[in-house]
Motif scaffolding. Structure first.
Motif, short mmCIF file in Angstrom:
data_model
loop_
_atom_site.label_atom_id
_atom_site.label_comp_id
_atom_site.label_asym_id
_atom_site.label_seq_id
_atom_site.Cartn_x
_atom_site.Cartn_y
_atom_site.Cartn_z
N ASN A 4 -2.60 -6.09 6.14
CA ASN A 4 -3.05 -4.70 6.09
C ASN A 4 -4.49 -4.56 6.57
O ASN A 4 -5.31 -5.45 6.35
N PRO B 12 -6.15 2.36 -4.75
CA PRO B 12 -5.30 1.18 -4.98
C PRO B 12 -4.23 1.52 -6.04
O PRO B 12 -4.42 2.42 -6.86
N HIS C 79 -1.94 -3.66 -6.35
CA HIS C 79 -3.26 -4.21 -5.98
C HIS C 79 -4.02 -4.65 -7.24
O HIS C 79 -4.63 -5.72 -7.28
N ASP D 244 -6.23 -2.00 5.60
CA ASP D 244 -6.93 -1.16 4.62
C ASP D 244 -7.79 -2.03 3.71
O ASP D 244 -7.75 -3.26 3.79
N ILE E 90 -6.80 6.32 4.46
CA ILE E 90 -7.04 5.18 3.57
C ILE E 90 -8.19 5.48 2.61
O ILE E 90 -8.14 5.16 1.42
N SER F 290 0.45 3.65 -2.69
CA SER F 290 -0.83 4.38 -2.68
C SER F 290 -0.75 5.53 -1.68
O SER F 290 -1.75 6.14 -1.33
N SER G 42 0.83 -1.23 0.00
CA SER G 42 0.00 0.00 0.00
C SER G 42 0.85 1.27 0.00
O SER G 42 0.33 2.38 -0.10
N LEU H 260 -7.72 -1.69 0.25
CA LEU H 260 -7.25 -1.40 -1.11
C LEU H 260 -7.29 -2.62 -2.03
O LEU H 260 -7.54 -2.49 -3.23
N HIS H 261 -7.04 -3.81 -1.47
CA HIS H 261 -7.18 -5.01 -2.33
C HIS H 261 -8.63 -5.10 -2.84
O HIS H 261 -8.86 -5.36 -4.02
N THR I 241 -3.81 -10.76 3.78
CA THR I 241 -3.06 -9.52 4.00
C THR I 241 -2.91 -9.21 5.48
O THR I 241 -3.76 -9.59 6.29
#
Ligand code: APR
Ligand code: ZN
Length: 256
Positions: free
Chosen positions: A104, A77, A81, A106, A72, A27, A24, A108-109, A102
Motif C-alpha cells: 500500500n 486506520p 492496522h 498509504d 487517504i 478505512s 485499508s 495508515l500502518h 506493505t
C-alpha cells in the motif's frame, strides 16, 4: 480462532506480515481495482499507474494521485492496522519482532502506530522529480477525497531542474525499491509465522514474497474474505475482513 492458529500466533517470536489494499478497505480506501467515478469513470487505476500514462498525460495522472492522497488523508486506520501495531509493540516488549511490509502507498500502518519495514510500491506522499529525482515537499492537496476533481491540473515543476514532479509510487513495469524487497525477504526467511492480509496475490514480485515461507515450512496464514491467487499455498485461510480477523489473531500479552 482455531486452536492451531492461536497456538502458532501465541508462540511466535518473529512474525512477518505482508499487507495489501484490502487491509485499508475498512478505512474506506477503495482497493486498487475499484472503478473510479465522474471524469475518471473511463480510466481504471491500472491505466493511470504506468510511466507511459504519465508521459502521455501528466496532468491526468498527477491529479488522480493527488486526489487519492487527499482521500487517504481524510480516512483513519482501522482495527486491522491497530491490531498489527499492538502486536508489534507487544512482541518488541518481549524481545521479539513483528515486521510489516506493505504493497500500500498509504500511511495508515504508520498512523496506527506501527513501524513499517518497507513500502514495496512506494508512498503516495513521496513526490519526486521525474528528471533529477529530487524529493519534493508539497502542501496537502486541496481536493475533497470523496469528490472526483472536476478536471486535471498540471504537476508542479521541479525547483532544481524544471522537470515534472511525479508521484512517489511504483508504477507497473517499474522496479520495486530493492531495499524494501530484500528486507521483506530476510524477514520472511527468519519468521516463525508469515501473515498475508488483504492482497489478491496478483501483482509480482510482491505476491511471491510470502511463498518464501515454504522453503522452511514456516506456517502461512492468509486473511482475506475471498480466495486469492496464493490461497492454495497457505496453511490457514481466515476468510473474513482483516479488521475482524487481525484483532482476533493477536495473542494475549504474556504474563511477566
Ligand atoms: N480485509 C481483508 N482483505 C480484503 C478486505 C478486507 N476488509 N476487503 C477486500 N479485501 C481483499 C480482496 O478480496 C482482494 O483480494 O483485498 C484484496 C485487494 O486486492 P487488490 O485490490 O488486487 O490489492 P493488492 O493485492 O494490494 O494489489 C497489489 O497492485 O494494483 C497494484 O500497486 C497496486 O499495491 C497494489 C498491487
Ligand atoms: Zn528536478
Amino acid at each position: 480462532m482455531n486452536d492451531d492458529i492461536a497456538e502458532i500466533a501465541a508462540g511466535a517470536q518473529r512474525v512477518a506480515v505482508l499487507t495489501g489494499a484490502g487491509i485499508s478497505a475498512e478505512s474506506n480506501v477503495p482497493t486498487f481495482r475499484e472503478v473510479q467515478t465522474g471524469l475518471w469513470e473511463r480510466f481504471s487505476a491500472q491505466d493511470l499507474a504506468t510511466p507511459e500514462a504519465f508521459e502521455a498525460n501528466p496532468a491526468l495522472v498527477w491529479t488522480w494521485y493527488r486526489w487519492r492522497q487527499s482521500l487517504i488523508q481524510q480516512v483513519e486506520p482501522n482495527p486491522g492496522h491497530t491490531a498489527l501495531a499492538q502486536w508489534q509493540q507487544q512482541l518488541r516488549q518481549e524481545g521479539g519482532e513483528l515486521s510489516i511490509t506493505t504493497q500500500n502507498v498509504d500511511d495508515l500502518h504508520e498512523r496506527a502506530g506501527a513501524e513499517v519495514l518497507g513500502h514495496l510500491h512506494g508512498s503516495i506522499f513521496a513526490h519526486r522529480c521525474l528528471d533529477c529525482g529530487d524529493p519534493v515537499e508539497l502542501p496537502d492537496p486541496a481536493y475533497d477525497g470523496f469528490e472526483a476533481p472536476p478536471e486535471p491540473e498540471e504537476p508542479p515543476q521541479c525547483a532544481t531542474c524544471g522537470g515534472h514532479i511525479r508521484p512517489g509510487v511504483v508504477w507497473f513495469g517499474e522496479m520495486l525499491p530493492m531495499e524494501a524487497f530484500d528486507a521483506a525477504t530476510a524477514a520472511i526467511r527468519s519468521a516463525d509465522v508469515v501473515v498475508v492480509a488483504g492482497t489478491s496475490g496478483i501483482v509480482q514480485p510482491a505476491a511471491s514474497l510470502p511463498l518464501l515461507a515454504l522453503e522452511r515450512g514456516t506456517p502461512l496464514i492468509e486473511i482475506n474474505p475471498e480466495e486469492t491467487e496464493i490461497s492454495e499455498a497457505m496453511d490457514f485461510c481466515l476468510r473474513g475482513p482483516s479488521g475482524v480477523m487481525l484483532p482476533a489473531l493477536v495473542p494475549p500479552r504474556r504474563r511477566k
